[in-house]
Design an enzyme around this catalytic site. Sequence first.
Site, mmCIF file in Angstrom:
data_model
loop_
_atom_site.group_PDB
_atom_site.id
_atom_site.type_symbol
_atom_site.label_atom_id
_atom_site.label_comp_id
_atom_site.label_asym_id
_atom_site.label_seq_id
_atom_site.Cartn_x
_atom_site.Cartn_y
_atom_site.Cartn_z
ATOM 1 N N SER A 1 -45.379 43.527 -45.659
ATOM 2 C CA SER A 1 -45.275 42.380 -46.566
ATOM 3 C C SER A 1 -45.922 42.605 -47.922
ATOM 4 O O SER A 1 -45.992 41.673 -48.733
ATOM 5 C CB SER A 1 -45.848 41.110 -45.933
ATOM 6 O OG SER A 1 -45.135 40.810 -44.753
ATOM 7 N N GLN B 1 -36.885 42.591 -34.908
ATOM 8 C CA GLN B 1 -36.932 42.748 -36.359
ATOM 9 C C GLN B 1 -35.526 42.489 -36.885
ATOM 10 O O GLN B 1 -34.644 43.342 -36.788
ATOM 11 C CB GLN B 1 -37.457 44.142 -36.705
ATOM 12 C CG GLN B 1 -38.852 44.414 -36.109
ATOM 13 C CD GLN B 1 -39.958 43.577 -36.738
ATOM 14 O OE1 GLN B 1 -40.167 43.610 -37.939
ATOM 15 N NE2 GLN B 1 -40.663 42.786 -35.913
ATOM 16 N N ALA C 1 -43.681 49.760 -44.496
ATOM 17 C CA ALA C 1 -43.625 48.832 -43.360
ATOM 18 C C ALA C 1 -42.656 47.674 -43.630
ATOM 19 O O ALA C 1 -42.081 47.558 -44.711
ATOM 20 C CB ALA C 1 -45.022 48.315 -43.065
ATOM 21 N N HIS C 2 -42.535 46.806 -42.656
ATOM 22 C CA HIS C 2 -41.560 45.725 -42.767
ATOM 23 C C HIS C 2 -41.930 44.699 -43.842
ATOM 24 O O HIS C 2 -43.085 44.449 -44.108
ATOM 25 C CB HIS C 2 -41.299 45.035 -41.429
ATOM 26 C CG HIS C 2 -42.489 44.482 -40.721
ATOM 27 N ND1 HIS C 2 -42.383 43.860 -39.516
ATOM 28 C CD2 HIS C 2 -43.796 44.467 -41.032
ATOM 29 C CE1 HIS C 2 -43.579 43.480 -39.117
ATOM 30 N NE2 HIS C 2 -44.446 43.836 -40.015
ATOM 31 N N ASN C 3 -40.893 44.199 -44.468
ATOM 32 C CA ASN C 3 -41.006 43.129 -45.470
ATOM 33 C C ASN C 3 -41.619 43.599 -46.779
ATOM 34 O O ASN C 3 -41.869 42.781 -47.667
ATOM 35 C CB ASN C 3 -41.821 41.939 -44.941
ATOM 36 C CG ASN C 3 -41.377 41.517 -43.561
ATOM 37 O OD1 ASN C 3 -40.194 41.472 -43.288
ATOM 38 N ND2 ASN C 3 -42.319 41.233 -42.693
#
Lengths: 344, 344, 344
Positions: A261, A200, A241-243
């Site tokens: 995302s 990541q 979460a990521h993004n």
Amino acid sequence: MLTVNDLLAQVQVLNSLTDLEKSVPVFALAALDKAQTGQLTFLASPKYRRQLADTCASVVLVKAADQAASPVNCVALVVADPYLAYARLSHLFDTGPIADGNQAVTAQIDPSARVAQGATIGAYAVLGKGVKVGQGAVIGAHCVIDDFAAIGAQTRLQARVTVAHHCTLGDHCLVQSGTVIGSNGFGYAPTATGWQAIAQLGRVVIGDRVEIGANCTIDRGAIEDTRIESDVIIDNLVHIAHNVHIGARTALAGQVGIAGSTRMGAGCSAGGQAGFTGHIAVADNSHFTGQAMVTKGTTEGGLYSSGIPAQASKDWRKLVARVRQLETTMARLDALEKLIKETE
Amino acid sequence: MLTVNDLLAQVQVLNSLTDLEKSVPVFALAALDKAQTGQLTFLASPKYRRQLADTCASVVLVKAADQAASPVNCVALVVADPYLAYARLSHLFDTGPIADGNQAVTAQIDPSARVAQGATIGAYAVLGKGVKVGQGAVIGAHCVIDDFAAIGAQTRLQARVTVAHHCTLGDHCLVQSGTVIGSNGFGYAPTATGWQAIAQLGRVVIGDRVEIGANCTIDRGAIEDTRIESDVIIDNLVHIAHNVHIGARTALAGQVGIAGSTRMGAGCSAGGQAGFTGHIAVADNSHFTGQAMVTKGTTEGGLYSSGIPAQASKDWRKLVARVRQLETTMARLDALEKLIKETE
Amino acid sequence: MLTVNDLLAQVQVLNSLTDLEKSVPVFALAALDKAQTGQLTFLASPKYRRQLADTCASVVLVKAADQAASPVNCVALVVADPYLAYARLSHLFDTGPIADGNQAVTAQIDPSARVAQGATIGAYAVLGKGVKVGQGAVIGAHCVIDDFAAIGAQTRLQARVTVAHHCTLGDHCLVQSGTVIGSNGFGYAPTATGWQAIAQLGRVVIGDRVEIGANCTIDRGAIEDTRIESDVIIDNLVHIAHNVHIGARTALAGQVGIAGSTRMGAGCSAGGQAGFTGHIAVADNSHFTGQAMVTKGTTEGGLYSSGIPAQASKDWRKLVARVRQLETTMARLDALEKLIKETE
């Protein structure tokens, strides 16, 4: 001991006060129906208006329309927004620890870290290589700030916060105890035998005046950054979460989860335990009630909900059965319609 | 090595035992169907009764009615409540670390803190000004106890617990690793450009024999205190917002969330992931199944539920479609009824 | 600076490259539509295929079928699985801290602990009696590893992880910040006045290559062990109760909760906030969508779901009303059918 005069320095009061009124002592805050002599209270919602006449508070924050209804022996401070005035003044009564501007001798600070003068570093805090801590910032006891992370001016981290490498927080933020900023996103490629983790590589980038509750997790981006714009407020145990991108001024209540995302607009809110699918876009000013199951984005602001509220279990069991029968119920309705039509 | 005689000191056994039976060695606990020689087991639920005759355990806790069915080579201990007896005896077999009653040299204890003799303070724990720690209490490694917090006698905090300033825990409590007690409540007044945080002036006040799981968050009150009465048990990752009041003996399973100012009665329970709206009152002895979406208070005890259980996704998709069509379905039913009525 | 040649050492490339192509420098990873000169990208999903021709990346990972469509000035690396190749190569670009193989002088390691050479122990970490740490393992700053816990070779614990006594992690695992492994299960016997805690005598036993996110809680077993098989991946804030068994390769997204004694098969997955009742058995290859309310086990793999997705609140309010009326709606349908039948 504070007096009314000290309050006037913090909020804009619209009525004029006598010197005697300005000298009234105020030592604590209390609700309208519980306040006693020496206490400050406020009338923020019309539904508590009938309590106003009976308050024993020494000082009350009211709108102009409520000034006349305030008790004679209570100093009424007329303000545009009593709730906001209460919020501002509440800090005068805070008894929490005050940062001393020192670096604890037990803190382990890498020589390459740059800590601004006047920043407070708590006991046993660990600051990695190239970490930057801004003026007046407070790093609580037992925080771990990894390499090259940056903490803005006046930003406060309570005890036991993790900020992973390269993540950045703006100015005047608050991060409460136990929160992890910059954990690895949940990104894996399936293999024949299991999973290959995806490094990541993005950061978490947080704006100014962002407040984050306790034991939250905010994942770093996979390739680009996870972004939280300025003035966002986040309650406890929230998972981002990521993004993910959270627009300015958005408020997320406890245990909300936002999958990878997803983009939340500005000025949004989500009630407790609401969950957002990944890769959706939520329009500005979209509001979601608690436990909402958000599987699609929104194209305009508004209020969104899901879920059937709890009821007595015996009724709920019937309801579940009825819902489960809907397929056959509708077939029966179809058949009936057809029959009637033929009969006609 | 323990013997049956040691067990008799912990639980009230209703049948009389021979000296030979009292001398039977017991070295471990096991389930009825897995127990071997030297192991203690129990029959708590009638549904496992058929396993009793075949158990290889050396000792079994049973109700009087099951004594006769116990194997000959197994010492039957007749007790009023085998599950409770098992619970009491389980602690004899615990292999966890034993508190040594010492204060770690690496603990940073403010000179004004008062730590009772015999209390254990773990490595790197940080105790602020005026903190009180009662007799026999255990503060785990890396705990951070802020100014003026008080930990009652025999109360145990596992590693990495935060107790914020002025919060108090009663006697004989357990707080597991990572939990944060006294985080700021999620209280903000909206401003023209964002949010004004409201200082959270209340405390968290916790009774006696309260057990709290890992990575929970319990917010301090805004003005008054957040209160958790005695004998409450709370599982992991539970979120309790500011001003909440939890009545005595209530049990909250994992990931439950309770929004601000809600009052839970005594003797209640909530299944995992249940969520409670703010500002509601839940009557004593109200029980909620997992994931319940509790939007209104209850006026009497009982079992409450919500949610349609998971099913095969292709059936679920149809069900969602059918539910979404209910408005038109009912219109069709209305039309049909009207038509029939006209026809009659 | 990496070149294409360095990438070839990590993934099997199926096409042949010229020396010039092998010497192309690569300094970062980027998405297909954002990549610039010097960057590596990948085409993993057909839905991004139209972006391929316009990418400005220097290198792209593609399937054989997409090689021809790659831009002339971009080196196409043909691989069997571009997403997996990207996952493998992503680690070349990771800028996170590199473990130094040293034991921090501030770590408190019991003399009876056995730390393999080359293992890294971070600042202020606490390792209890009889703890084992394998070769190349990394124990982050502020981790607390209780007595007799064992951490396998190459396993990494980020900062502020708790591993309770006797729990074991296999090789090549990752545990992220704030997670608690081996908390006490939520086991209590009711008494006349409250609850009697049951000592949780089991361990948590974790296989190899298991990855666990931030601020999770994994409870130790009551009598036997809680078990997580190899190659399981777990996101943030997940709660796994006592005696749960998670089969190999299963993936659990953020905020999932699994109640006590439930057995998940191998190759399963659960979307964010899904909740599993206790004491159920989930078949291999069962997949659950987010927020699924799983109250029964499954006997075969497949996709399972529950919940009505969020919609505009005014429509949702009508829907709730219609669902609540289903009992009377069906009675009306029954009556109508009866009436028609009599009429015929």
